[in-house]
Every structure is written in C-alpha cells, then in structure tokens.
Design a protein around this motif. Structure first.
Motif, PDB file in Angstrom:
ATOM      1  N   MET A   4       0.833  -1.202   0.000  1.00 53.15           N
ATOM      2  CA  MET A   4       0.000   0.000   0.000  1.00 53.15           C
ATOM      3  C   MET A   4       0.869   1.254   0.000  1.00 53.15           C
ATOM      4  SD  MET A   4      -3.152  -0.983   2.502  1.00 53.15           S
ATOM      5  CE  MET A   4      -2.421  -2.248   3.536  1.00 53.15           C
ATOM      6  N   ALA A   5       1.898   1.252   0.826  1.00 49.91           N
ATOM      7  CA  ALA A   5       2.806   2.405   0.871  1.00 49.91           C
ATOM      8  C   ALA A   5       3.532   2.570  -0.459  1.00 49.91           C
ATOM      9  CB  ALA A   5       3.804   2.232   2.014  1.00 49.91           C
ATOM     10  N   LEU A  32      -6.444  -9.183  -1.066  1.00 50.18           N
ATOM     11  CA  LEU A  32      -7.872  -9.235  -1.352  1.00 50.18           C
ATOM     12  C   LEU A  32      -8.625  -9.652  -0.096  1.00 50.18           C
ATOM     13  CD1 LEU A  32      -7.856 -11.207  -4.726  1.00 50.18           C
ATOM     14  CD2 LEU A  32      -8.538  -8.819  -4.443  1.00 50.18           C
ATOM     15  N   HIS A  33      -9.893  -9.282  -0.042  1.00 54.86           N
ATOM     16  CA  HIS A  33     -10.779  -9.824   0.980  1.00 54.86           C
ATOM     17  C   HIS A  33     -11.337 -11.124   0.400  1.00 54.86           C
ATOM     18  CE1 HIS A  33     -14.135 -10.374   3.656  1.00 54.86           C
ATOM     19  NE2 HIS A  33     -13.658  -9.402   4.432  1.00 54.86           N
ATOM     20  N   PHE A  80      -7.069  -3.178  -0.300  1.00 52.13           N
ATOM     21  CA  PHE A  80      -6.956  -4.465  -0.975  1.00 52.13           C
ATOM     22  C   PHE A  80      -6.323  -4.234  -2.342  1.00 52.13           C
ATOM     23  CE2 PHE A  80     -10.335  -5.295   2.152  1.00 52.13           C
ATOM     24  CZ  PHE A  80      -9.680  -6.281   2.858  1.00 52.13           C
ATOM     25  N   PHE A  81      -5.043  -4.426  -2.355  1.00 49.75           N
ATOM     26  CA  PHE A  81      -4.164  -4.057  -3.459  1.00 49.75           C
ATOM     27  C   PHE A  81      -4.634  -4.534  -4.826  1.00 49.75           C
ATOM     28  CE2 PHE A  81      -0.278  -4.464  -5.963  1.00 49.75           C
ATOM     29  CZ  PHE A  81       0.306  -3.232  -5.734  1.00 49.75           C
ATOM     30  N   LEU A  82      -5.143  -5.748  -4.897  1.00 52.11           N
ATOM     31  CA  LEU A  82      -5.504  -6.306  -6.206  1.00 52.11           C
ATOM     32  C   LEU A  82      -6.849  -5.823  -6.744  1.00 52.11           C
ATOM     33  CD1 LEU A  82      -4.119  -9.908  -5.837  1.00 52.11           C
ATOM     34  CD2 LEU A  82      -3.276  -8.111  -7.348  1.00 52.11           C
ATOM     35  N   LEU A  83      -7.546  -4.978  -6.004  1.00 48.77           N
ATOM     36  CA  LEU A  83      -8.790  -4.399  -6.510  1.00 48.77           C
ATOM     37  C   LEU A  83      -8.535  -3.164  -7.369  1.00 48.77           C
ATOM     38  CD1 LEU A  83     -11.189  -4.664  -3.436  1.00 48.77           C
ATOM     39  CD2 LEU A  83     -10.985  -6.204  -5.411  1.00 48.77           C
ATOM     40  N   ASP A  84      -7.316  -2.682  -7.376  1.00 49.19           N
ATOM     41  CA  ASP A  84      -6.992  -1.460  -8.115  1.00 49.19           C
ATOM     42  C   ASP A  84      -5.607  -1.627  -8.724  1.00 49.19           C
ATOM     43  OD1 ASP A  84      -6.529   1.090  -9.068  1.00 49.19           O
ATOM     44  OD2 ASP A  84      -6.719   2.079  -7.123  1.00 49.19           O
ATOM     45  N   ASP A 107      -2.972 -14.876  -2.062  1.00 46.10           N
ATOM     46  CA  ASP A 107      -2.821 -13.435  -2.197  1.00 46.10           C
ATOM     47  C   ASP A 107      -1.467 -13.132  -2.837  1.00 46.10           C
ATOM     48  OD1 ASP A 107      -4.892 -11.613  -0.238  1.00 46.10           O
ATOM     49  OD2 ASP A 107      -4.836 -13.768   0.118  1.00 46.10           O
ATOM     50  N   GLY A 108      -0.428 -13.789  -2.344  1.00 44.24           N
ATOM     51  CA  GLY A 108       0.905 -13.602  -2.906  1.00 44.24           C
ATOM     52  C   GLY A 108       1.024 -14.142  -4.318  1.00 44.24           C
ATOM     53  N   LYS A 109       0.411 -15.295  -4.558  1.00 41.49           N
ATOM     54  CA  LYS A 109       0.489 -15.924  -5.878  1.00 41.49           C
ATOM     55  C   LYS A 109      -0.173 -15.062  -6.948  1.00 41.49           C
ATOM     56  CE  LYS A 109      -2.068 -19.557  -6.808  1.00 41.49           C
ATOM     57  NZ  LYS A 109      -2.622 -20.915  -6.810  1.00 41.49           N
TER      58      LYS A 109
END
Length: 160
Positions: A4-5, A32-33, A80-84, A107-109
C-alpha cells in the motif's frame, strides 16, 4: 502494508519521490478480501477454502477480525491491493514470500502474476508445508532458509 505504501509512492500520492523506491519485499501479503475476489482470478484463489478453518496461526475468522479492526471494508480499493491496478507497471522489483498452509498464500500468488503481467520484475518463494508466521519460530529447520532467502531478496530488491 508495504504494498500500500509503495503504491502511494509510485502513483505520486506521497511526498516520497518515486525514484526513492527501488524495491519491495512482501512477506505473506494480504491483497484481497476473501469475500470479494474478482471472477477473473477466483479459480486460482483457493487458499481460503483449503486453509480457511483450522489452519495453525491464522484462519478465515482471524483475518475477518483483522479486517474489521482495521476498518477495511471488502471493497476497499486502497487497502486491498488487487482491486486497483493503478501503478502496477510503475512498481520497482518485488519479492513475495508465502507459506503453503496459509490462507494468504494465494494473495501472494495472484499478486506475483498481476505484477509480472504489468512488466514488473518479480521473484517469489512459497515455503511448502508451513503455516503463516512460521518464520517466528527459529527452532524450525526452515527458519534459516527463510532468513537467508529474505536477506538475499532485500539485497536483490534494493540493488540498482
């Protein structure tokens, strides 16, 4: 949190210049959630099904409490990083470490796949047969491998 940072930096939403960020090391990241996984990656996001209940250290209920305490709604695009996917292609090299018996494994994969698709140099390592936070236990034989790999990853991620 590092992701995120880093995204704030590479998208110029920080006082830190993007040129200052040379690499990212993410250990068991959440991206992700589990109740809001995009349909395009749902088939490869199975670790919450496999390790959502009864997994050592964390499981779905622990993560639900974490998300609640952090006030992170499942649609939170910033958290949630993978949403954007904004800024993916601007990321420096990224190392991602996961554990096989961890609900966060996928999440990592899927993060690694998304970043690679954006042209980012990514290295990843999944520690087979181990749960989340296994690296807290220096009596495990895999601990020294994790430490060596993570130190090497930091050197790789920060080399120019």
């Amino acid at each position: 949190m590092a992701l995120m940072a880093a995204r704030e930096i590479v998208c110029s939403r920080s006082s830190v210049p993007a040129s200052a960020l040379v690499g990212v090391v993410a250990v068991s990241p959440f991206t992700l959630h589990p109740d809001n996984v995009p349909s395009t990656i749902r088939a490869s996001y199975t670790s919450y099904v496999e390790y959502g209940q009864g997994a050592p250290v964390i499981d779905r209920s622990v993560m639900a409490e974490f998300f609640r305490a952090a006030n992170m709604d499942r649609t939170n695009r910033q958290g949630f990083f993978l949403l954007d996917d904004e800024g993916y292609s601007n990321f420096p090299r990224v190392y991602i470490s996961t554990a096989e018996c961890d609900p966060l494994r996928d999440d990592g994969k899927v993060l690694a796949s998304a970043l690679k698709d954006a042209g980012v140099s990514v290295r990843e390592h999944c520690y087979l047969g181990l749960p989340h936070c296994f690296w807290f236990f220096n009596t495990l034989p895999e601990w020294s491998t994790f430490i060596t790999n993570t130190a090497s990853a930091i050197q790789w991620a920060t080399s120019e």
